[in-house]
Scaffold this active site. Structure first.
Site, PDB file in Angstrom:
ATOM      1  N   MET A  17      54.253  33.569  23.291  1.00 36.35           N
ATOM      2  CA  MET A  17      53.469  33.735  24.522  1.00 36.35           C
ATOM      3  C   MET A  17      53.205  35.214  24.740  1.00 36.35           C
ATOM      4  SD  MET A  17      54.812  31.156  27.487  1.00 36.35           S
ATOM      5  CE  MET A  17      53.753  31.711  28.811  1.00 36.35           C
ATOM      6  N   SER A  19      51.246  37.087  23.161  1.00 35.31           N
ATOM      7  CA  SER A  19      50.928  37.848  21.939  1.00 35.31           C
ATOM      8  C   SER A  19      49.420  38.092  21.801  1.00 35.31           C
ATOM      9  CB  SER A  19      51.482  37.125  20.703  1.00 35.31           C
ATOM     10  OG  SER A  19      50.829  35.884  20.534  1.00 35.31           O
ATOM     11  N   LYS A  21      46.943  35.435  21.780  1.00 28.36           N
ATOM     12  CA  LYS A  21      46.249  34.367  21.052  1.00 28.36           C
ATOM     13  C   LYS A  21      44.947  33.975  21.770  1.00 28.36           C
ATOM     14  CE  LYS A  21      49.741  31.563  21.302  1.00 28.36           C
ATOM     15  NZ  LYS A  21      50.601  32.450  22.117  1.00 28.36           N
ATOM     16  N   GLU A  23      43.309  35.685  24.007  1.00 28.82           N
ATOM     17  CA  GLU A  23      42.443  36.873  23.995  1.00 28.82           C
ATOM     18  C   GLU A  23      41.668  36.938  22.669  1.00 28.82           C
ATOM     19  OE1 GLU A  23      45.104  40.126  24.866  1.00 28.82           O
ATOM     20  OE2 GLU A  23      43.572  41.620  24.538  1.00 28.82           O
ATOM     21  N   SER A  57      42.911  34.113  29.267  1.00 32.25           N
ATOM     22  CA  SER A  57      43.959  34.958  28.684  1.00 32.25           C
ATOM     23  C   SER A  57      44.767  35.610  29.799  1.00 32.25           C
ATOM     24  CB  SER A  57      43.308  36.034  27.819  1.00 32.25           C
ATOM     25  OG  SER A  57      44.210  37.091  27.598  1.00 32.25           O
ATOM     26  N   ASP A  88      42.304  25.914  21.772  1.00 35.18           N
ATOM     27  CA  ASP A  88      43.431  26.734  22.235  1.00 35.18           C
ATOM     28  C   ASP A  88      44.621  25.840  22.597  1.00 35.18           C
ATOM     29  OD1 ASP A  88      44.672  29.148  22.725  1.00 35.18           O
ATOM     30  OD2 ASP A  88      43.925  29.358  24.768  1.00 35.18           O
ATOM     31  N   GLU A  89      45.810  26.416  22.617  1.00 31.19           N
ATOM     32  CA  GLU A  89      47.055  25.706  22.986  1.00 31.19           C
ATOM     33  C   GLU A  89      47.243  24.439  22.144  1.00 31.19           C
ATOM     34  OE1 GLU A  89      49.214  27.060  24.888  1.00 31.19           O
ATOM     35  OE2 GLU A  89      48.129  28.377  26.292  1.00 31.19           O
TER      36      GLU A  89
HETATM   37  P1  ADP Z   1      48.761  34.243  24.552  1.00 32.35           P
HETATM   38  O1  ADP Z   1      47.549  33.354  24.496  1.00 32.35           O
HETATM   39  O2  ADP Z   1      49.330  34.558  23.189  1.00 32.35           O
HETATM   40  O3  ADP Z   1      49.816  33.766  25.524  1.00 32.35           O
HETATM   41  P2  ADP Z   1      47.095  36.008  26.095  1.00 32.35           P
HETATM   42  O4  ADP Z   1      45.840  36.285  25.333  1.00 32.35           O
HETATM   43  O5  ADP Z   1      47.027  34.979  27.194  1.00 32.35           O
HETATM   44  O6  ADP Z   1      48.274  35.673  25.086  1.00 32.35           O
HETATM   45  O7  ADP Z   1      47.629  37.344  26.795  1.00 32.35           O
HETATM   46  C1  ADP Z   1      47.691  38.586  26.130  1.00 32.35           C
HETATM   47  C2  ADP Z   1      47.787  39.646  27.196  1.00 32.35           C
HETATM   48  O8  ADP Z   1      48.998  39.494  27.919  1.00 32.35           O
HETATM   49  C3  ADP Z   1      47.869  41.074  26.694  1.00 32.35           C
HETATM   50  O9  ADP Z   1      46.611  41.615  26.387  1.00 32.35           O
HETATM   51  C4  ADP Z   1      48.482  41.793  27.891  1.00 32.35           C
HETATM   52  O10 ADP Z   1      47.473  42.144  28.805  1.00 32.35           O
HETATM   53  C5  ADP Z   1      49.324  40.709  28.556  1.00 32.35           C
HETATM   54  N1  ADP Z   1      50.781  40.849  28.434  1.00 32.35           N
HETATM   55  C6  ADP Z   1      51.666  40.548  29.420  1.00 32.35           C
HETATM   56  N2  ADP Z   1      52.932  40.702  29.004  1.00 32.35           N
HETATM   57  C7  ADP Z   1      52.886  41.132  27.717  1.00 32.35           C
HETATM   58  C8  ADP Z   1      53.879  41.459  26.722  1.00 32.35           C
HETATM   59  N3  ADP Z   1      55.180  41.374  26.981  1.00 32.35           N
HETATM   60  N4  ADP Z   1      53.440  41.856  25.510  1.00 32.35           N
HETATM   61  C9  ADP Z   1      52.123  41.950  25.254  1.00 32.35           C
HETATM   62  N5  ADP Z   1      51.145  41.649  26.125  1.00 32.35           N
HETATM   63  C10 ADP Z   1      51.505  41.243  27.355  1.00 32.35           C
END
Ligand code: ADP
Ligand code: ZN
Length: 191
Positions: A17, A19, A21, A23, A57, A88-89
């Protein structure tokens, strides 16, 4: 990534989570649209984190998406003219998602599939590991560990601020739970 012509393929975006994805999936879909490709975005009904009809995101980016309950529903929407299918997901979808992605790629579509590789216990999540095996491309993204600042490959589940046990129920009525990105060393799953 090399340019593939007249052929479909599968690309997987995975990691913990936060990371990036979603975005990255949104970025790829937007770029495909600039390239005049017809795109469709799907996500499982279960993920209503922010907005029901969008992939959102944690950085605030969003894109319209079609909600589906079963993986096979995707096929009903994908017509001849669609070039790119993004999901996604995908860890929350049933195992038919593997057949669906294979079918779409064989039909000549570019399939972008994003999902968590591991659950809060650090174990493989849903069909993502199978999708990683059968895909042409895999990007394994890392977040930043909120404890130590190292790259984070794991998702820490917290219940009332304390690390969740491996056998804690998935749905906890009345308790506050949250998730954090953590590295291998800081990820805790008490017995
Ligand atoms: P995922 O789909 O992998 O959960 P998202 O695309 O929703 O990831 O979110 C990525 C964004 O989360 C990053 O660009 C940043 O703005 C935010 N973020 C919040 N906490 C963290 C963290 N611990 N490490 C990296 N990004 C983070
Ligand atoms: Zn750490």
């Amino acid at each position: 990534m090399h340019i593939i012509k007249d052929m479909g393929w599968i690309e997987v975006i995975t990691g913990s989570m936060f990371s990036g994805k979603s975005e990255e999936l949104i970025r790829r879909v937007k770029r495909a649209r600039y390239g005049k490709k017809k795109t469709l975005v799907f996500k499982p009904e279960i993920d209503n984190r922010y907005c029901v009809n969008s992939v959102v995101s944690h950085n605030g980016d969003q894109i319209n998406a079609i909600n589906i309950c079963k993986a096979e529903e995707i096929l009903q929407y994908v017509t001849e003219s669609i070039d790119v299918v993004a999901i996604d997901e995908a860890q929350f979808l049933d195992e038919k998602i593997v057949d669906v992605c294979t079918k779409l790629a064989n039909m000549g579509k570019r399939v972008i599939v994003a999902g968590l590789d591991t659950d809060f216990r650090g174990m493989p999540f849903g069909s993502i590991h199978t999708l990683m095996a059968i895909s042409e491309y895999v990007d394994k993204l890392q977040a930043i560990c909120v404890v130590c600042g190292n790259p984070a490959s794991r998702t820490q589940r917290l219940i009332e601020g304390k690390p969740a046990k491996a056998n804690d129920p998935v749905i906890l009525i009345g308790a506050t739970e949250s998730y954090e990105a953590r590295c291998r060393r800081c990820h805790i799953v008490p017995k």
